[in-house]
Design an enzyme around this catalytic site. Structure first.
Site, mmCIF file in Angstrom:
data_model
loop_
_atom_site.group_PDB
_atom_site.id
_atom_site.type_symbol
_atom_site.label_atom_id
_atom_site.label_comp_id
_atom_site.label_asym_id
_atom_site.label_seq_id
_atom_site.Cartn_x
_atom_site.Cartn_y
_atom_site.Cartn_z
ATOM 1 N N PHE A 2 0.845 -1.192 0.000
ATOM 2 C CA PHE A 2 0.000 0.000 0.000
ATOM 3 C C PHE A 2 0.878 1.239 0.000
ATOM 4 C CE2 PHE A 2 -3.934 -2.233 0.750
ATOM 5 C CZ PHE A 2 -3.549 -3.382 1.424
ATOM 6 N N SER A 47 -7.230 -7.943 -0.726
ATOM 7 C CA SER A 47 -6.798 -7.220 0.468
ATOM 8 C C SER A 47 -7.206 -5.759 0.382
ATOM 9 C CB SER A 47 -5.289 -7.320 0.639
ATOM 10 O OG SER A 47 -4.891 -8.636 0.917
ATOM 11 N N CYS A 54 -3.971 -4.450 6.869
ATOM 12 C CA CYS A 54 -4.283 -5.231 5.674
ATOM 13 C C CYS A 54 -5.205 -6.384 6.052
ATOM 14 C CB CYS A 54 -2.993 -5.779 5.063
ATOM 15 S SG CYS A 54 -3.264 -6.816 3.623
ATOM 16 N N THR A 56 -8.555 -9.208 4.695
ATOM 17 C CA THR A 56 -9.035 -9.975 3.546
ATOM 18 C C THR A 56 -10.544 -9.854 3.410
ATOM 19 O OG1 THR A 56 -7.227 -11.557 3.787
ATOM 20 C CG2 THR A 56 -9.141 -12.281 2.518
ATOM 21 N N ALA A 70 -8.486 -11.607 12.786
ATOM 22 C CA ALA A 70 -7.904 -12.613 13.651
ATOM 23 C C ALA A 70 -7.640 -12.044 15.051
ATOM 24 C CB ALA A 70 -6.587 -13.122 13.049
ATOM 25 N N HIS A 131 0.570 -5.372 8.763
ATOM 26 C CA HIS A 131 1.804 -5.197 9.516
ATOM 27 C C HIS A 131 1.773 -3.940 10.362
ATOM 28 C CE1 HIS A 131 4.741 -8.074 7.232
ATOM 29 N NE2 HIS A 131 3.674 -8.677 7.712
ATOM 30 N N THR A 177 4.392 12.664 7.536
ATOM 31 C CA THR A 177 5.778 12.998 7.828
ATOM 32 C C THR A 177 5.922 13.360 9.303
ATOM 33 O OG1 THR A 177 6.106 13.829 5.588
ATOM 34 C CG2 THR A 177 7.700 14.524 7.246
#
Length: 259
Positions: A2, A47, A54, A56, A70, A131, A177
């Site tokens: 992404f 995704s 991320c 599904t 999960a 992540h 940033t």
């Protein structure tokens, strides 16, 4: 992969902690509505990043989609804090050939799926979970002209080596940033311009709310590489071999006739 450039804000329309339907998998599911913008090329198994996580797609229609979440994802992100009616940031996985406007976030080293009708090179899907590194807490919001200063405090110091002034960071999936960093007090700041405020959920949050943090993956690789180099310089090799630093010192002493 992404980019952190949010495409759309969807709305949480359903949360089922124990979804026994075929698309729920007997686990925690979230359904996001007002989402037609990101569903034009959607397939089951694709995704979509929701607040930078991320996830599904397990079921969808023209204007909504369902996601299975999960237990580990609930522990590591702020998705367990969501309520029906909340807005969420949405971004599809980056398609090959498109302009790369933000920075690399949510990279997963895994196999792309393909099917007879959807060649793998044309699809936006990848396997795995998001992540997100850690949640952080908004500890202050300060206006300056038409921009907003946000200060975030981390629960511990583990991510601070990867957060530097003028570096990239993803907050609820938005590429931003970093402005200031205080390692001792575990906080950092960003400034959000007016345009971004109108297109992401963060501007709607309040002091005390949690956000998902993903630090720059390039910094992770760089630090790990440097740590490996230092380990090679100072640590023992296999079967008690001298370290690189010990060999260098011994060679210099031998050249000078000291040993």
């Amino acid at each position: 992969m992404f980019t952190g450039i949010i495409e759309h804000m969807g709305t949480v329309v359903s949360i089922v902690p124990q979804d026994t339907s075929s698309s729920g998998g007997n686990g925690w599911s979230v359904t996001v509505g007002d989402s037609s913008v990101v569903l034009t090329d959607c397939h089951i198994g694709d995704s979509i990043a929701v607040n930078g996580t991320c996830l599904t797609v397990t079921e969808f229609d023209k204007d909504w989609f369902k996601l299975g979440i999960a237990p580990e994802t609930l522990r590591k992100t702020n998705l367990g804090d969501l309520k029906v009616g909340d807005k969420v940031n949405l971004e599809r996985a980056m398609a090959a050939g498109q302009r790369f406007g933000g920075h690399m976030v949510q990279v997963l080293f895994s196999l792309f799926r393909s099917c007879a009708h959807c060649p793998s090179e044309s699809r936006r899907t990848k396997t795995g979970v998001g992540h997100v590194d850690s949640p952080a807490t908004i500890t202050s919001i300060t206006p300056e002209e038409n921009s907003l200063w946000f200060r975030f405090t981390l629960p511990d110091s583990s991510l601070l080596p990867y957060i530097i002034p003028k570096g990239f960071i993803a907050i609820d999936g938005t590429s931003l940033t970093v402005c200031d960093v205080n390692d001792r007090e575990r906080w950092f700041t960003i400034m959000m311009i007016a345009h971004t405020q109108n297109h992401v959920v963060q501007a709607k949050k309040q002091v005390g709310d949690r956000v998902n943090i993903e630090v720059d993956m390039v910094g992770k690789y760089a630090l790990k590489h440097v740590e490996g180099l230092f380990a090679g310089l100072t640590g023992k090799g296999r079967e008690g071999e001298e370290s690189i630093l010990e060999k260098l010192v011994r060679n210099v002493l031998e050249e000078k006739g000291k040993i």
